[in-house]
Design a protein around this motif. Structure first.
Motif, PDB file in Angstrom:
ATOM      1  N   TYR A 188       0.838  -1.198   0.000  1.00  0.00           N
ATOM      2  CA  TYR A 188       0.000   0.000   0.000  1.00  0.00           C
ATOM      3  C   TYR A 188       0.876   1.252   0.000  1.00  0.00           C
ATOM      4  O   TYR A 188       0.658   2.188  -0.786  1.00  0.00           O
ATOM      5  CB  TYR A 188      -0.920  -0.035   1.219  1.00  0.00           C
ATOM      6  N   ARG A 191       2.380   1.977  -3.338  1.00  0.00           N
ATOM      7  CA  ARG A 191       1.450   2.593  -4.287  1.00  0.00           C
ATOM      8  C   ARG A 191       1.208   4.060  -3.955  1.00  0.00           C
ATOM      9  O   ARG A 191       1.074   4.889  -4.851  1.00  0.00           O
ATOM     10  CB  ARG A 191       0.137   1.821  -4.306  1.00  0.00           C
ATOM     11  N   LEU A 192       1.142   4.344  -2.679  1.00  0.00           N
ATOM     12  CA  LEU A 192       0.956   5.743  -2.295  1.00  0.00           C
ATOM     13  C   LEU A 192       2.136   6.591  -2.773  1.00  0.00           C
ATOM     14  O   LEU A 192       1.959   7.697  -3.290  1.00  0.00           O
ATOM     15  CB  LEU A 192       0.826   5.858  -0.768  1.00  0.00           C
ATOM     16  N   ARG A 194       4.159   5.909  -5.208  1.00  0.00           N
ATOM     17  CA  ARG A 194       4.266   5.934  -6.656  1.00  0.00           C
ATOM     18  C   ARG A 194       3.414   7.053  -7.247  1.00  0.00           C
ATOM     19  O   ARG A 194       3.762   7.638  -8.247  1.00  0.00           O
ATOM     20  CB  ARG A 194       3.803   4.583  -7.208  1.00  0.00           C
ATOM     21  N   GLU A 195       2.274   7.307  -6.581  1.00  0.00           N
ATOM     22  CA  GLU A 195       1.372   8.286  -7.183  1.00  0.00           C
ATOM     23  C   GLU A 195       1.593   9.688  -6.637  1.00  0.00           C
ATOM     24  O   GLU A 195       1.004  10.638  -7.137  1.00  0.00           O
ATOM     25  CB  GLU A 195      -0.075   7.877  -6.981  1.00  0.00           C
TER      26      GLU A 195
ATOM     27  N   TYR B 188      -6.527   1.264  -0.556  1.00  0.00           N
ATOM     28  CA  TYR B 188      -5.582   0.262  -1.060  1.00  0.00           C
ATOM     29  C   TYR B 188      -6.222  -0.549  -2.182  1.00  0.00           C
ATOM     30  O   TYR B 188      -5.621  -0.748  -3.251  1.00  0.00           O
ATOM     31  CB  TYR B 188      -5.155  -0.646   0.092  1.00  0.00           C
ATOM     32  N   ARG B 191      -6.368   1.319  -5.430  1.00  0.00           N
ATOM     33  CA  ARG B 191      -5.104   1.363  -6.146  1.00  0.00           C
ATOM     34  C   ARG B 191      -4.789   0.029  -6.800  1.00  0.00           C
ATOM     35  O   ARG B 191      -4.240  -0.009  -7.896  1.00  0.00           O
ATOM     36  CB  ARG B 191      -3.980   1.780  -5.197  1.00  0.00           C
ATOM     37  N   GLU B 195      -4.458  -0.515 -11.083  1.00  0.00           N
ATOM     38  CA  GLU B 195      -3.299  -0.964 -11.826  1.00  0.00           C
ATOM     39  C   GLU B 195      -3.511  -2.330 -12.481  1.00  0.00           C
ATOM     40  O   GLU B 195      -2.672  -2.792 -13.236  1.00  0.00           O
ATOM     41  CB  GLU B 195      -2.073  -1.002 -10.930  1.00  0.00           C
TER      42      GLU B 195
END
Lengths: 215, 215
Positions: A188, A191-192, A194-195, B188, B191, B195
């Motif tokens: 998680y 991903r946070l 990455r964005e 989460y 996301r 993807e």
DNA sequence: GTCTATACCCTGATAGAC
DNA sequence: GTCTATCAGGGTATAGAC
């Protein structure tokens, strides 16, 4: 490092026993024996068993930085890695105890079904102190996390992951559920990040030209 | 719907009391009184208090689908929404009890510090049954989640979020930490879905022609 | 502040008539 | 299978001398 006084010995003994056996299953006699104190002395310092619990919870709360957070963070500078360093410490505790370890606060929070306000406040204060530490890290991570992310909520979610992970690891007597929870949490976080606006993109590149269509 | 027999009355009474007060704080006398059964009868059916606990855990386990999962999923078809429908049910329980509610299995898992193997196996079986139900949803979600995602691990992580969220909501006597945990879990999931290969792209478009470069 | 002794209650479990 | 009576032990808390 002097020999602790009677009151302190009582609190430390109670702390250990409440953690090992729970509050209900620890008798006053257990505490007395473990602290090598006589009954009269205990009731001289504390009105009753529950007040001993309050003192224990206060001690946890007061020591959380020095005993838990700081050791976990030693040698780890990156704020986001510090979050996972804290979790790694719980993993270590589980590993050291053959997955018998339980977070003392979490265990008490679920063992005591109708706790007095005073007890509940102290349990909450401990959770809050833990969450605060994680929150600091998330703040320090700055632009690496999305600007609109609720950092306090995420910090509490990290605690959620720890407590739930410990609970399952204890029950299955197996580290893999704890590891799995940490891995999902890490996924998680990845991903946070990455964005979030990549800091390099912010500085290095000028704002992208609008609709050019050809290279 | 006939009047339940003595044995069943005992188990149901114990189930209720263990949930309300915990295992240690429930005396056999409490169970006897609540079930309107006499001491001799209890010890006729069960060798001791712990065997009553085993029966309670078996009943939870056997009823988890019909009593918990199915009602939560009624009217919800989307597999990923079912995951959150299950969490919503816990939210409802918290709301109904002024945040006094605790997951009976989670509470027992942390209350019992050194449970017998038989008890631990049954606690684990309950967690596993819960996780299995979520796992089914994640499988059913198919390509909406990344192919390489470990669905079993994520399912256990959902349980982690529920247990940790309930624990904090109980302690703070406030739904917001539970809601926060669910919100983070949802974030989460969002996301993860974002993807994954978008299903429309898969079906609506024919496989992208290789390197044509012109329309 | 510390000690011993103990009051008093509730616990899980058993015995034995019915 | 169900009932009543009861045991032996441990629980928290207190009393009162030192």
């Amino acid at each position: 490092m002097a020999a602790p006084d009677t009151r302190t010995r009582l609190i430390l003994a109670a702390m250990k026993l409440f953690w090992e056996k729970g509050y209900g299953s620890t008798s006053v006699a257990d505490v007395l024996q473990s602290a090598r104190v006589n009954s009269g002395s205990l009731y001289h310092f504390f009105p009753g068993k529950q007040d001993l619990l309050l003192a224990v919870l206060d001690l946890y709360r007061d020591g959380i930085r020095r005993m838990l957070i700081e050791p976990a963070w030693r040698g780890v500078e990156d704020p986001l890695e510090r979050v996972f360093a804290l979790l790694a410490r719980y993993r270590q505790s589980l590993a050291d105890t053959e997955c018998t370890y339980g977070c003392p606060i979490g265990s008490l929070a679920l063992e005591l079904h109708e706790p007095d306000l005073a007890v509940r406040e102290r349990l909450a204060a401990n959770f809050a102190a833990w969450t605060d530490a994680v929150h600091e890290c998330l703040i320090a991570a700055g632009e690496r996390l999305p600007r609109e992310l609720d950092r306090r909520e995420l910090a509490a979610f990290v605690l959620t992951g720890m407590e739930g992970g410990v609970m399952q690891a204890r029950t299955y007597r197996d580290l893999s559920t704890f590891d799995g929870a940490v891995r999902q949490l890490r996924a998680y976080f990845d991903r946070l990040q990455r964005e979030a606006i990549p800091p390099r993109a912010l500085r290095a590149r000028p704002p992208a030209p609008r609709r050019k269509e050809r290279r």
